[in-house]
Design an enzyme around this catalytic site. Sequence first.
Site, short mmCIF file in Angstrom:
data_model
loop_
_atom_site.label_atom_id
_atom_site.label_comp_id
_atom_site.label_asym_id
_atom_site.label_seq_id
_atom_site.Cartn_x
_atom_site.Cartn_y
_atom_site.Cartn_z
CB VAL A 1 1.21 3.94 3.60
CG1 VAL A 1 0.14 3.15 3.71
CG2 VAL A 1 1.09 4.99 2.76
CE LYS B 1 10.10 1.95 6.04
NZ LYS B 1 10.69 1.06 4.82
CD GLN C 1 15.52 5.77 -1.94
OE1 GLN C 1 16.39 4.87 -1.95
NE2 GLN C 1 14.20 5.93 -2.09
CD GLU D 1 -3.18 -0.16 0.04
OE1 GLU D 1 -3.32 1.07 -0.22
OE2 GLU D 1 -3.71 -1.17 -0.84
N GLY D 2 2.08 1.03 0.40
CA GLY D 2 3.00 2.39 0.75
C GLY D 2 3.29 2.73 -0.97
CG HIS D 3 5.70 0.13 -3.18
ND1 HIS D 3 5.62 -0.97 -2.62
CD2 HIS D 3 7.04 0.49 -3.31
CE1 HIS D 3 7.05 -1.51 -2.26
NE2 HIS D 3 7.73 -0.47 -2.69
#
Length: 282
Positions: free
Chosen positions: A175, A148, A152, A34-36
């Site tokens: 998320v 997250k 980066q 779900e994060g992606h």
Amino acid sequence: MRVIHDVDTMQGLARTRYGQVSTALVPTMGALHEGHLSLIRLAHDRAEQVDVTIFVNPTQFGPGEDLEQYPRPLEDDLAACRREGVTTVFCPQAGQMYAGDHSTLIAESVVSEGLCGRFRAGHFDGVVTVVAKLFNIMLPTVAVFGQKDYQQVCVIQRMVRDLAFPVEIVVAPIVREADGLAMSSRNRTLGADERARALALSQGLMQARADVAGGERDARRLEQALSRALGKAGLQVQYAACVDADTLAPVRAVVRPTLFAVAALVGQTRLIDNVILQPRVE
Ligand code: AMP
């Protein structure tokens, strides 16, 4: 949805549409969660077409890291991209991205030094190099990255600024699972007991946020409390660090927006998480 495996075909397609349609790129290593998907949805808001790359980039893994174990459920990932209305998925093999004698690396030398950089030598050189290459292949208008991986994002923003890449970087919030654990492809590798213990990461960060809301300003005390809580849960802490949210330089007091970032091993699995601590204006 087009699924493309080779660099020339992908770059050829990108060149035909460049300047005609806006495109938003979501770079991933696959094992989509779900994060992606939240990044893909945000990408739809920002451009006419959405591209996803799925590439487990070998040059950002160090010796002894989990390159071989990294999950690669490509068919599931492609189905998820189809459901999300993705226009193009670029999923090359490593040999497509790196010639056997490839010899060019991009290195960012300031914001990549601390935090994960101390524990993963060469990791961010691999990240910036592959992201630069993906930008040159995909020619995106905007690219979406998750908070997250906060460090980066900072490193990529530097690269884009310093090398004048014509790409806007968009940052999406973290998320979390219902219980607070930050979603990660690596969560799949946790056993049930490890999954339960991994919760100490998000719980410790939320506790720090509550402590700061309650007036705590001492970075060292916050770091020690989090390290202790993680140790108690049987996690092996790599770092628990309060740093300036813009420069990533260590701070002693939480007087401006401060990144509280953590990395720890849960068994063999390395997890990271972070929150922004916002001191109340007195
Ligand atoms: P990865 O596949 O782990 O390289 O991640 C691809 C992108 O998804 C990166 O920009 C990550 O920051 C982002 N991402 C990973 N996990 C999450 C999450 N839980 N919430 C939001 N974005 C995430």
